[in-house]
Write an enzyme that holds these catalytic residues in place. Structure first.
Site, PDB file in Angstrom:
ATOM      1  N   SER A 144      45.925  55.625  24.036  1.00  0.00           N
ATOM      2  CA  SER A 144      44.574  55.478  23.501  1.00  0.00           C
ATOM      3  C   SER A 144      43.702  54.518  24.296  1.00  0.00           C
ATOM      4  CB  SER A 144      44.668  54.997  22.046  1.00  0.00           C
ATOM      5  OG  SER A 144      45.468  53.826  21.965  1.00  0.00           O
ATOM      6  N   GLU A 145      44.190  54.086  25.450  1.00  0.00           N
ATOM      7  CA  GLU A 145      43.494  53.034  26.185  1.00  0.00           C
ATOM      8  C   GLU A 145      42.047  53.386  26.516  1.00  0.00           C
ATOM      9  OE1 GLU A 145      47.853  52.187  26.765  1.00  0.00           O
ATOM     10  OE2 GLU A 145      46.572  53.963  26.588  1.00  0.00           O
ATOM     11  N   VAL A 146      41.767  54.677  26.812  1.00  0.00           N
ATOM     12  CA  VAL A 146      40.386  55.040  27.168  1.00  0.00           C
ATOM     13  C   VAL A 146      39.404  54.723  26.048  1.00  0.00           C
ATOM     14  CG1 VAL A 146      40.945  56.791  28.890  1.00  0.00           C
ATOM     15  CG2 VAL A 146      40.816  57.445  26.463  1.00  0.00           C
ATOM     16  N   PHE A 194      39.223  52.083  24.537  1.00  0.00           N
ATOM     17  CA  PHE A 194      38.845  50.680  24.711  1.00  0.00           C
ATOM     18  C   PHE A 194      38.242  50.436  26.093  1.00  0.00           C
ATOM     19  CE2 PHE A 194      42.401  50.933  21.744  1.00  0.00           C
ATOM     20  CZ  PHE A 194      41.898  50.269  20.650  1.00  0.00           C
TER      21      PHE A 194
END
Length: 260
Positions: free
Chosen positions: A134-136, A138
């Site tokens: 899910s980094e994208v 953030f």
């Protein structure tokens, strides 16, 4: 002693429990450092044959602690790089253990929690488990975990999930190769016990050689050079005391030395 972990030993099986249930086992600098240290401790312990990684409470790991990420966002270039290197080194330590490693996953295994799952040799998930890169969402990327997640799910699936950040349910994780088995939550411990019991039947030196074999062979063309390398590897392995005893034990209908 560890502040963020517990190590539970049951005979030759050691479980590293991430123990920050109040924050869903999100990790920060302390947990990263302690997890690397725990892996080194268990690597050096001759009495440990198998390492299981689990999380206390409802969730395996919600990934990076947001307070840690907030601090990291304020780091200068050198400190930012050093912090990322520590995370990368921890994952490499886990992934390169010379013993079988099993992720025991329930609930959320998000971001770095997905990375920890993929860094283990194998993973069993409860049906309530969910994963994501899910980094994208953030404004960042799953860079440090990417070698392990790519190894598990391949580049095609990674192109989707690294960019979408979608949650991946347990059955989807099974379908794309992130986990090897999905069971009901109440059956998770029994499934882990069944797998570790099967792993204990193998010779420990042979299991380590098998891990090295996979690393050496994966992605290479099937040619004469690869044939020569694999022939050399089996020839060397057959010459070990462990192999001699294992073959003799089978013929003599007795347990091999590692089960005696």
């Amino acid at each position: 002693m560890y502040d963020t972990l517990e190590i539970e030993r049951k005979g030759p099986v050691a479980t590293i429990w991430m123990n920050r249930p109040a924050v869903f086992n999100a990790f920060d600098e302390t947990l990263i450092g302690e997890l690397a240290a725990a892996c080194r401790e268990l690597e050096a312990d001759a009495g440990v044959r198998i390492v299981v990684l689990g999380g206390r409470g409802r969730h395996f790991s919600a990934g990076a602690d947001l307070n840690w990420m907030k601090r990291a966002a304020q780091f200068g270039a050198e400190q930012n790089l050093a912090d990322a290197r520590n995370f990368a080194a921890m994952l490499h330590t886990l992934a390169s253990l010379r013993k079988p490693t099993v992720a025991r996953v329930q609930g959320a295994a998000l971001g770095g929690g997905t990375g920890l799952t993929a860094a283990c040799d194998m993973a069993i998930a409860a049906s309530d488990a969910s994963f994501s890169t899910s980094e994208v969402k953030f404004g960042i990327i799953p860079a440090v975990i990417s070698p392990y997640v790519l190894r598990a799910i391949g580049p095609r699936h990674a192109l989707r999930y690294f960019q979408s950040g979608e949650k991946i349910g347990a059955e989807r994780a099974l379908a794309i190769g992130l986990v090897g088995e999905v069971v009901a939550p109440e059956a998770l411990d029994a499934a882990i016990d069944q797998l570790t019991s099967a792993l204990l039947q193998g010779g420990p030196l042979a299991q380590n050689a098998a891990k090295d074999l996979i690393a050496a062979v994966a992605g290479r063309p099937i040619d004469a050079a690869l044939g020569e390398e694999t022939a050399g590897r089996i020839a060397r392995q057959r010459a070990t005391d462990e192999a001699r005893d294992g073959i003799a034990a089978f013929l003599d209908k007795r347990p091999p030395a590692w089960l005696a």
